[in-house]
Scaffold this active site. Structure first.
Site, PDB file in Angstrom:
ATOM      1  N   ASP A   1       0.744  -1.172  -0.111  1.00  0.00           N
ATOM      2  CA  ASP A   1       0.026  -0.180   0.077  1.00  0.00           C
ATOM      3  C   ASP A   1       0.742   1.317  -0.021  1.00  0.00           C
ATOM      4  O   ASP A   1       1.974   1.125  -0.667  1.00  0.00           O
ATOM      5  CB  ASP A   1      -0.887  -0.026   1.431  1.00  0.00           C
ATOM      6  CG  ASP A   1      -2.242   0.563   0.924  1.00  0.00           C
ATOM      7  OD1 ASP A   1      -2.355   1.904   0.810  1.00  0.00           O
ATOM      8  OD2 ASP A   1      -3.092  -0.036   0.893  1.00  0.00           O
TER       9      ASP A   1
ATOM     10  N   HIS B   1      -3.797   6.005   3.577  1.00  0.00           N
ATOM     11  CA  HIS B   1      -4.330   4.823   3.262  1.00  0.00           C
ATOM     12  C   HIS B   1      -3.794   3.320   3.737  1.00  0.00           C
ATOM     13  O   HIS B   1      -4.435   2.708   4.310  1.00  0.00           O
ATOM     14  CB  HIS B   1      -4.260   4.785   1.619  1.00  0.00           C
ATOM     15  CG  HIS B   1      -5.342   3.789   1.133  1.00  0.00           C
ATOM     16  ND1 HIS B   1      -4.999   2.515   0.945  1.00  0.00           N
ATOM     17  CD2 HIS B   1      -6.729   4.081   0.560  1.00  0.00           C
ATOM     18  CE1 HIS B   1      -5.837   1.930   0.385  1.00  0.00           C
ATOM     19  NE2 HIS B   1      -7.080   2.576   0.146  1.00  0.00           N
TER      20      HIS B   1
ATOM     21  N   SER C   1     -11.291  -0.824  -0.350  1.00  0.00           N
ATOM     22  CA  SER C   1     -10.041  -0.984   0.083  1.00  0.00           C
ATOM     23  C   SER C   1     -10.056  -1.095   1.605  1.00  0.00           C
ATOM     24  O   SER C   1      -9.169  -1.486   2.247  1.00  0.00           O
ATOM     25  CB  SER C   1      -9.222   0.540   0.083  1.00  0.00           C
ATOM     26  OG  SER C   1      -9.150   0.792  -1.182  1.00  0.00           O
TER      27      SER C   1
END
Length: 774
Positions: free
Chosen positions: A142, A217, A552
């Site tokens: 990620d 994220h 996600s």
């Protein structure tokens, strides 16, 4: 003008659906919502509340003791301490619009795991039976990690697993000491990105030349999957409680392969960097790989280098590593699902049983419930405007949200603005709110297709979402008076009954565009407004935490579940773990209510929306039977799908020659059956392995798709100490005389304890027969 109560019922039906009722004789605070006031005198309104409670509880004294609040000004209702049965009984009263439990104690992440049956209160659940995933390593590819987050504290964590071979790579603002017994690995991969982006210079980018996470994220994904316990966390006053990931004692290894570059519109991940990250993860000894990444339609074939995830994950799965991927956020359109390789566990997103109800009170005393995350003080009566061409000037403008930046400032300054949009982007609300705020506006009400997610607006600016029907009600009010005004109250968190879950609007849908016979997505998990750790650089973070929505966020929920199952069944293959999750999933919400799929119009969810259904971790721990596969099965799939020998050989690293005739893709031992082109009849094979009691007998139950006859042979499976694997045949034939869309059913093997369920999807294709014959 519509009746007020019917309007409120409409909005509640959009955001609140029946959910699981938790049996309890204890009294809890419930909000009894009664809609529009029947009296202008507040004392009379409160008196009517006491009378209603007295009738329910049997005395005025009990009613006074039970009452917590009387809502008597903007609308009618009260908060009272009631048992579950009392709340249910009063909900049947004709005056009552809705009864909802008070719910400001729980966080979204904690809510996720409690909702899925993995709360800490039960000492014998999967969470506690596996020591919370200890010794399992979750690798995350990620945007990096914020190592100082409390989600990665190693308090009470034991020694690093002996099979770990990785480490931490220092870099910009990242030291070796940033890793610990929880965050055991942190590496970054930039070469591919730098080579593709001409002139890229870190001195001009806010991102870090290290595994440190700028955009937040990756931190969010990692903490959702395996974040440590954090007591007493609060997010903007909407919830409070203890937060954790799915496997709170699992170890985290971050592989940063995605980079922020404003010129490219955000985050970019190079295929070469991804492949290197996966390669290292395989070497380092991760047990689960979580990738909340994906590509857009059209997809690349599973043997094409551009699809680094499919290729890298093939090798990971061949080494026994389960790879979990997000399905994409291109829903609700069909054929948008990504990460479709059959060796990947692909995840769709659902909502939680939680709603952020936000009262909008119009000047005519009508109360409309919108959705927002507004936690600032209530906005008192303020001018309300729908900016449109007034008809007496040469200016032309309208109330479309997309036109707000062209509307004169004087039309919005000092007012709450109503606008309408057809946009599907979940960022539309905050973007439009920024236009209104810059123009001096005091708030925004945005009317849009129901079902889209909400997020807090910058600086807690009041921005509330309603559906088109309620937006039209507000518009008619504006046009009915010379001086329209509105109040916007703080959002109120509602959890549990009567809020239900839905497949999220944005969640990408099947069928699979590369190989329609391979069902995708595989499974669904909560992915809307999930609260987890993030980077402090992120707007709207509160104390290092933020709410994100997307597949996600759903993927790491499944990664956490897989980590727990891996701890319980360390020798199970990735296919076995996938099978256990798919065959035990809820196909309704946990209360038994139909699970809908949000979109332009709501419908009952089907396998192309949620795969096997909503993940049920406790059931997955003991599935009874599994549909197992290994690398040889995936090679047979590649042969059946028509890939040539050289491309398959390149993928698997050895010379491979497909058989002639080629195997049927329908025979792949998936925990699902998808027949995309049934002409008359077809027969396929599946094999199940007994992982339950040694001497087990299973009988088949078939729920056939509409117009399809399904016959299973044999109808009974008998297992003993010598017979652990049994094959069966499925013969499907159609009665349809025309081409159809997909119809759905299921095939269930049951021993009266386990119900091993796989989805069945069939499409009749008669027209193809016509062309073959002519």
């Amino acid at each position: 003008m519509r009746n007020f109560r019917s309007s409120v019922l409409v909005v509640l039906s959009l955001i609140i659906v029946s959910n699981v009722a938790r049996a309890s004789a204890e009294t809890k605070i419930h909000i009894v919502y009664l809609g529009e006031k029947q009296h202008d005198d507040p004392k009379l309104v409160t008196e009517s509340h006491h009378q209603m409670l007295s009738s329910l509880l049997g005395s005025k004294e009990d009613a006074h003791d039970s009452m917590v609040y009387s809502y008597r000004h903007g609308f009618s209702g009260f908060a009272a301490r009631l048992t579950k049965s009392q709340a249910k009984k009063i909900s049947y009263s004709p005056e009552v619009v809705h009864v909802m439990p008070d719910s400001y104690y729980e966080l979204a992440t904690t809510r996720t795991w409690d909702y899925l049956g993995l709360g800490t209160a039960n000492p014998k659940n999967l969470l506690n039976n596996t020591n919370m995933g200890d010794q399992v390593i979750i690798g995350v590819v990620d945007t990096g990690v914020w190592p100082e987050s409390e989600s990665f504290n190693d308090d009470g964590v034991g020694p690093i697993p002996s099979h770990w071979k990785g480490g931490c790579i220092p870099g910009e603002n990242f030291k070796l000491t940033n890793c610990n017994k929880k965050l055991i690995g942190a590496k970054y991969y930039i070469n591919g990105f730098q080579s593709e982006i001409d002139g890229f210079n870190f001195t001009e980018s806010p991102d870090y030349s290290s595994a440190r996470d700028f955009v937040g994220h990756g931190t969010h994904v990692a903490s959702t999957a395996g974040g440590s316990y954090i007591p007493d966390v609060s997010y903007k006053g909407l919830a409070r409680g203890t937060m954790r990931g799915g496997a709170p004692r699992a170890r985290i290894a971050m592989y940063k392969a995605c980079w922020y570059l404003e010129e490219l519109g955000g985050v970019t991940c190079s295929s070469s960097d991804i492949l290197k990250a996966i390669d290292d993860a395989i070497h380092d000894g991760v047990d689960v790989l979580s990738l909340s990444l994906g590509s857009r339609i059209p997809l690349n074939s599973e043997t094409d280098l551009p699809d680094a995830i499919a290729i890298g994950s093939f090798h990971a799965v061949a080494k026994g590593i389960t790879v979990v991927c997000a399905g994409g956020n291109a829903g609700p359109s069909a054929q948008t699902i990504a990460n479709t390789a059959p060796w990947i566990l692909t995840v769709a997103a659902t909502t939680l049983d939680r709603s952020f109800a936000t009262p909008i009170i119009l000047g005519n005393k009508k109360v409309i419930l919108g959705q927002a995350m507004y936690t600032a003080p209530n906005l008192g009566f303020t001018s309300l405007v729908y900016p449109e061409d007034p008809g007496n000037s040469n200016e032309t403008f309208n109330g479309d949200c997309e036109s707000l930046n062209f509307i004169p400032i004087r039309a919005m300054a000092g007012k709450v603005v109503l606008c309408f949009t057809i946009s599907r982007r979940y960022t539309t609300l905050s973007g439009d709110a920024s236009f209104v705020k810059r123009a001096g506006g005091l708030g925004l009400i945005i009317a849009r297709t129901p079902g889209y997610t909400v997020s807090p607006c910058k600086d807690d600016f009041p921005c509330v979402a309603v559906d088109y029907e309620l937006g039209t009600d507000i518009l008619f009010y504006i046009r009915s008076t010379r001086s329209p005004v509105v109040k916007i109250q703080r959002s109120r968190t509602i959890v549990g009954q009567p809020v239900g879950i839905k497949v999220a609007t944005f969640s990408s849908r099947g069928p699979n565009t590369i190989s329609p016979a391979i069902l995708k997505p595989d499974i669904a998990a909560p992915g809307v407004n999930i609260l987890a750790a993030t980077s402090p650089n992120v707007t709207n973070n509160a104390g290092g935490f933020a709410m994100y929505s997307g597949t996600s966020m759903a993927a790491p929920v499944i990664s956490g579940v897989v980590a727990l199952l891996k701890a319980l069944h360390p020798n199970w293959s990735p296919a076995a773990l996938r099978s256990a999750i798919v065959t035990t999933a809820w196909r309704t919400d946990p209360s038994g209510e139909q699970l809908p799929a949000e979109g332009s119009s709501r419908k009952a969810a089907d396998p192309f929306d949620y795969g096997g259904g909503l993940v049920n971790p406790e059931k997955a721990a003991e599935p009874g039977l599994i549909y197992d596969m290994g690398p040889k099965d995936y090679i047979l799939y590649l042969c059946s799908a028509g890939y040539n020998d050289s491309s398959i050989s390149q993928l698997v690293g050895k010379v491979t020659v497909c058989s002639n005739p080629k195997p049927s893709v329908l025979d792949m031992n998936l925990p699902s059956i998808t027949i995309p082109n049934l002409k008359e009849k077809v027969t396929l094979t599946r094999t199940v392995t007994n992982v339950g009691p040694v001497n087990s007998v299973y009988k088949v139950v078939v729920e056939p798709p509409l117009g399809v006859r399904v016959v299973v042979t044999p109808k009974k499976l008998v297992f003993n100490s010598k017979t652990k694997r049994v094959s069966f045949k499925v013969r499907a034939s159609t009665t349809h005389k025309i081409n159809t869309g997909y119809y759905f059913g299921s095939l269930i093997w049951t021993d009266n304890v386990h119900n091993v369920t796989i989805p069945v999807s069939v499409r009749t294709q008669i027209l193809q027969n016509y062309f073959d014959e002519n």
